[in-house]
Design an enzyme around this catalytic site. Structure first.
Site, mmCIF file in Angstrom:
data_model
loop_
_atom_site.group_PDB
_atom_site.id
_atom_site.type_symbol
_atom_site.label_atom_id
_atom_site.label_comp_id
_atom_site.label_asym_id
_atom_site.label_seq_id
_atom_site.Cartn_x
_atom_site.Cartn_y
_atom_site.Cartn_z
ATOM 1 N N GLU A 45 2.646 6.548 2.729
ATOM 2 C CA GLU A 45 2.517 5.498 1.714
ATOM 3 C C GLU A 45 2.754 4.106 2.307
ATOM 4 O OE1 GLU A 45 1.319 5.296 -1.238
ATOM 5 O OE2 GLU A 45 0.839 7.414 -1.317
ATOM 6 N N TYR A 125 5.142 0.164 -6.716
ATOM 7 C CA TYR A 125 4.062 1.125 -6.508
ATOM 8 C C TYR A 125 4.463 2.206 -5.512
ATOM 9 C CZ TYR A 125 0.131 3.487 -4.625
ATOM 10 O OH TYR A 125 -0.681 4.501 -4.183
ATOM 11 N N ASP A 143 -1.687 1.205 -8.347
ATOM 12 C CA ASP A 143 -2.238 0.286 -7.352
ATOM 13 C C ASP A 143 -3.597 -0.180 -7.879
ATOM 14 O OD1 ASP A 143 -3.845 2.482 -7.057
ATOM 15 O OD2 ASP A 143 -3.711 2.565 -4.875
#
Ligand code: SF4
Length: 378
Positions: A45, A125, A143
């Site tokens: 991520e 996020y 996102d």
């Protein structure tokens, strides 16, 4: 604003994702269990922030081979980290990832959204995406792709970011109903492959439920963002050597170029082409290799590189003489890497403007940092 039930609207996404998901090295096989390696989810991520999936995959593989867990990453040197991150951009992410790994190695992996948000480099996020994929928490991760999907399914004609809180509340029950990891990844996947800016509705599992498609307005949702104003600049970027060392600006602790070394530079003077008065009169041997245009999100820089050798002297304020042997391993941004690769390149004779730029740098000229590029995830 009341939204239709997300668990019902988004139900077709779950079987679609189960059968069509793209293989990615960080994806768990079992979408109903907690992820066997939360660290792998975190690494993926962070790498995927502003970088596309296809670019990230080989970086992720090399990273996990060298730093298979938080303890290995926490103990890594800056040079090792830079060597594996070089080319991904936004180097600050690598430093944040190491700081997060150090916190995890010391205190264990946080298993709540609040705990994840407290790790360096994790915004709302990323923390939500890690919580959902690593620990099966129903924390909606919004996102650009997820906002676009949600806005279209609901025919939300305003900027969906203005409704982030309401959209999270809307999505959470769908995550709980269909599996937080599965649905989080399904929304991301749909936004990356089908509900792209020019949507492919004919192959979309949500075509029967999508309010924007029903009204024929999907192409104008979400509304276009106002264009970012791009500034133009022209700079001299100088690789200056003396007595077995290069003159460089050491990394700052904050800002877009935190952690990165850079060459000194100064704004280009009005172009003065032609031969300079002899630079050797100032104890300078120099040439100007071919220039290029460096493109950032808010700035385009015409870079006029100079490679010079000067007589030994004290470093100007804010700069340091760095032994030549260290140059290759220093973390640098793309622009500065490019000059590092060109320090042995041939060049044209120094111009008067180039000589003036060198003199300005050697006399101590302050230069600010440019903005950094912002490619998107897909
Ligand atoms: S039907 Fe079209 S606009 Fe609606 S979610 Fe699917 S791809 Fe997007």
């Amino acid at each position: 604003m009341p939204f239709a039930d997300a668990a019902v609207l988004l139900a077709p996404l779950a079987p679609w994702f189960d059968s069509l998901r793209r293989p990615m090295p960080w994806r768990a096989a079992d979408l109903d269990a907690p992820h066997p390696d939360p660290y792998a989810v975190l690494v993926s991520e962070i790498m995927l922030q502003q970088t596309q999936v296809a670019t990230v995959i080989p970086y992720f593989r090399r990273w996990m081979e060298r730093f298979p867990g938080p303890a290995a990453l926490a103990a890594a040197t800056e040079d090792e980290i830079h060597g594996l991150w070089a080319g991904l951009g936004y180097y600050r992410r690598a430093r944040n990832l190491q700081a997060a790994a150090a916190a995890i190695a010391a205190d264990g992996f946080p298993r709540t959204l609040e705990g994840l948000l407290a790790l360096p480099g994790l915004g709302p996020y990323t923390a939500a995406a890690v919580a959902a994929q690593a620990f099966q928490l129903p924390t909606p991760a919004l996102d650009g792709n997820a906002f676009r999907v949600a806005a279209r399914v609901l025919a939300l004609e305003e900027d969906p970011r203005r409704h982030a809180g309401a959209l999270r509340e809307w999505l959470a029950p769908a995550l709980a109903a269909h599996g937080p990891s599965r649905l989080t990844q399904a929304v991301m996947e749909l936004g990356a492959t089908v509900c792209v800016p020019a949507p492919r509705c004919a192959s979309c599992p949500l075509q029967g439920a999508c309010a924007a498609r029903a009204r024929g307005i999907q192409h104008r949702i979400p509304p276009a963002q106002p264009r970012t104003k791009v500034t133009e600049a022209e700079i001299h970027l100088a690789a200056i050597a003396s007595g077995g060392a290069w003159l460089l600006r050491p990394p700052g602790a904050k800002g877009l170029l935190a952690g990165l070394w850079s060459w000194p530079w100064t704004g280009a003077a009005a172009d003065t082409q032609g031969a300079a008065e002899p630079a050797s009169a100032y104890g300078i041997e120099a040439r100007e290799p071919a220039g290029w245009t460096q493109v950032y999100s808010h700035r385009r820089e015409a870079v006029r590189p100079i490679v010079a050798r000067v007589e030994p002297g004290a470093a100007p304020p804010g700069l340091e003489w760095v032994p030549e042997a260290r140059l290759a391993s220093l973390p640098m941004g793309r622009r500065d890497q490019r000059l590092r690769e060109a320090v042995d390149a041939p060049g044209e004779p120094l111009t008067v403007a180039g000589l003036e730029a060198l003199q300005a740098i050697l006399q101590g000229v302050k230069a600010s940092s440019p903005a950094a590029p912002a490619p998107g995830r897909s």
